[in-house]
Write a protein that holds these residues in place. Structure first.
Motif, short mmCIF file in Angstrom:
data_model
loop_
_atom_site.label_atom_id
_atom_site.label_comp_id
_atom_site.label_asym_id
_atom_site.label_seq_id
_atom_site.Cartn_x
_atom_site.Cartn_y
_atom_site.Cartn_z
N SER A 48 0.68 -1.17 -0.03
CA SER A 48 -0.07 -0.04 0.10
C SER A 48 0.87 1.32 0.09
N TYR A 49 2.00 1.30 0.89
CA TYR A 49 2.73 2.62 0.78
C TYR A 49 3.52 2.56 -0.15
N ASN A 50 4.40 1.63 -0.71
CA ASN A 50 5.07 1.75 -1.78
C ASN A 50 4.72 1.91 -3.15
N THR A 51 3.42 1.47 -3.42
CA THR A 51 2.73 1.79 -4.72
C THR A 51 2.52 3.32 -4.87
N ARG A 52 2.29 3.96 -3.82
CA ARG A 52 1.99 5.30 -3.70
C ARG A 52 3.22 6.02 -3.70
N TYR A 53 4.30 5.69 -2.97
CA TYR A 53 5.48 6.19 -3.01
C TYR A 53 6.19 6.11 -4.26
N PHE A 54 6.25 4.93 -4.87
CA PHE A 54 7.26 4.55 -6.21
C PHE A 54 6.17 4.58 -7.50
N SER A 55 4.97 5.30 -7.36
CA SER A 55 3.86 5.42 -8.42
C SER A 55 4.72 5.98 -9.79
N GLY A 56 5.53 6.75 -9.82
CA GLY A 56 6.28 7.23 -11.13
C GLY A 56 7.13 6.22 -11.54
N ASN A 57 7.79 5.40 -10.71
CA ASN A 57 8.89 4.57 -11.10
C ASN A 57 8.05 3.33 -11.48
N TYR A 58 6.84 2.93 -11.07
CA TYR A 58 6.19 1.89 -11.36
C TYR A 58 5.49 2.19 -12.72
N GLY A 59 5.12 3.33 -13.04
CA GLY A 59 4.38 3.80 -14.05
C GLY A 59 5.60 3.65 -15.66
N LEU A 60 6.77 4.22 -15.07
CA LEU A 60 7.83 3.90 -15.71
C LEU A 60 8.09 2.49 -16.05
N ILE A 61 8.03 1.58 -15.37
CA ILE A 61 8.00 0.17 -15.62
C ILE A 61 7.13 -0.36 -16.73
N ILE A 62 6.01 -0.06 -16.27
CA ILE A 62 4.81 -0.50 -17.24
C ILE A 62 4.92 0.02 -18.61
N ALA A 63 5.55 1.29 -18.78
CA ALA A 63 5.86 2.00 -20.18
C ALA A 63 6.90 1.23 -20.84
N ILE A 64 7.84 0.93 -20.12
CA ILE A 64 9.03 0.06 -20.60
C ILE A 64 8.65 -1.36 -21.13
N LEU A 65 7.90 -1.98 -20.48
CA LEU A 65 7.37 -3.37 -20.69
C LEU A 65 6.12 -3.25 -21.79
N ALA A 66 5.56 -2.16 -21.90
CA ALA A 66 4.73 -2.00 -23.22
C ALA A 66 5.30 -1.82 -24.50
N ILE A 67 6.24 -0.93 -24.10
CA ILE A 67 7.29 -0.82 -25.50
C ILE A 67 7.85 -2.08 -25.82
N TYR A 68 8.37 -2.68 -24.84
CA TYR A 68 8.93 -4.02 -25.15
C TYR A 68 8.00 -5.09 -25.74
N ALA A 69 6.90 -5.16 -25.44
CA ALA A 69 5.82 -5.99 -25.84
C ALA A 69 5.36 -5.85 -27.16
N VAL A 70 5.34 -4.42 -27.59
CA VAL A 70 4.98 -4.15 -28.78
C VAL A 70 6.16 -4.44 -30.01
N ILE A 71 7.28 -4.23 -29.52
CA ILE A 71 8.50 -4.46 -30.50
C ILE A 71 8.81 -5.67 -30.77
N SER A 72 8.46 -6.55 -29.59
CA SER A 72 8.90 -8.03 -29.54
C SER A 72 7.72 -8.82 -30.37
N ASN A 73 6.72 -8.23 -30.62
CA ASN A 73 5.52 -8.91 -31.57
C ASN A 73 5.36 -8.03 -33.00
N PRO A 74 6.28 -8.54 -33.64
CA PRO A 74 6.25 -7.62 -35.07
C PRO A 74 4.79 -7.65 -35.86
N LEU A 75 4.06 -8.50 -35.58
CA LEU A 75 2.88 -8.62 -36.32
C LEU A 75 1.89 -7.19 -35.75
N LEU A 76 2.09 -7.15 -34.58
CA LEU A 76 1.29 -6.36 -33.90
C LEU A 76 1.56 -4.85 -34.09
#
Length: 163
Positions: A48-76
């Motif tokens: 509960s505490y860390n998701t609020r405290y590190f919310s910016g970092n977690y958002g960056l992790i989600i963005a990096i994973l999303a970019i990786y997912a789209v790049i690693s699926n060439p048909l998508l």
């Protein structure tokens, strides 16, 4: 020009709200604060505490994973580029009928774009990519939030909320 101003304002707003919440890598990857939670209540309070405290970092992790997912699926990547490029091309060039008065209209171009683009998008398995993104980011974020002990400032968070 008006669109450029709106995009610039959106980027400034994003920078002020989300990027200001980013914590330093030294604080995010602090190995001295890693420990196994004693019980489920401790794990829940850490999450509960860390998701609020590190919310910016977690958002960056989600963005990096999303970019990786789209790049690693060439048909998508191809199907998304086809649909976005098709929308841009139809909006830019399809305003007037292309052949005589009753020829290819903008409505016809959108119909063809949907008839070709949506099966291509469906074939590229966007739901699988989405659920992979949800699972991977969930495991990383909950794992990190559960294992990192909150700092001393967390003790004062409840005092500030009460005031």
């Amino acid at each position: 020009m008006d669109t450029l101003i709106r995009v610039t304002d959106a980027v400034k707003s994003f920078r002020e709200t989300r990027l200001s919440a980013l914590r330093t890598p030294q604080e995010f990857f602090d190995v001295n604060r890693i420990s196994r939670p004693a019980d489920l209540n401790t794990a829940t309070s850490r999450i509960s505490y860390n998701t609020r405290y590190f919310s910016g970092n977690y958002g960056l992790i989600i963005a990096i994973l999303a970019i990786y997912a789209v790049i690693s699926n060439p048909l998508l990547l191809i199907s998304l580029a086809f649909l976005v490029g098709g929308f841009v091309a139809v909006n830019k060039f399809g305003a007037d009928p292309l052949i005589s008065d009753r020829g290819i209209t903008q409505k016809t171009l959108y119909t063809v774009l949907f008839c070709v683009g949506l099966p291509l998008l469906w074939w590229s398995s966007p739901l699988g990519t989405f659920f992979w993104l949800v699972g991977a980011s969930g495991v990383l974020i909950v794992g990190h939030a559960c294992m990192i002990e909150p700092g001393i400032e967390s003790e004062y968070a409840t005092v500030q909320d009460a005031v």
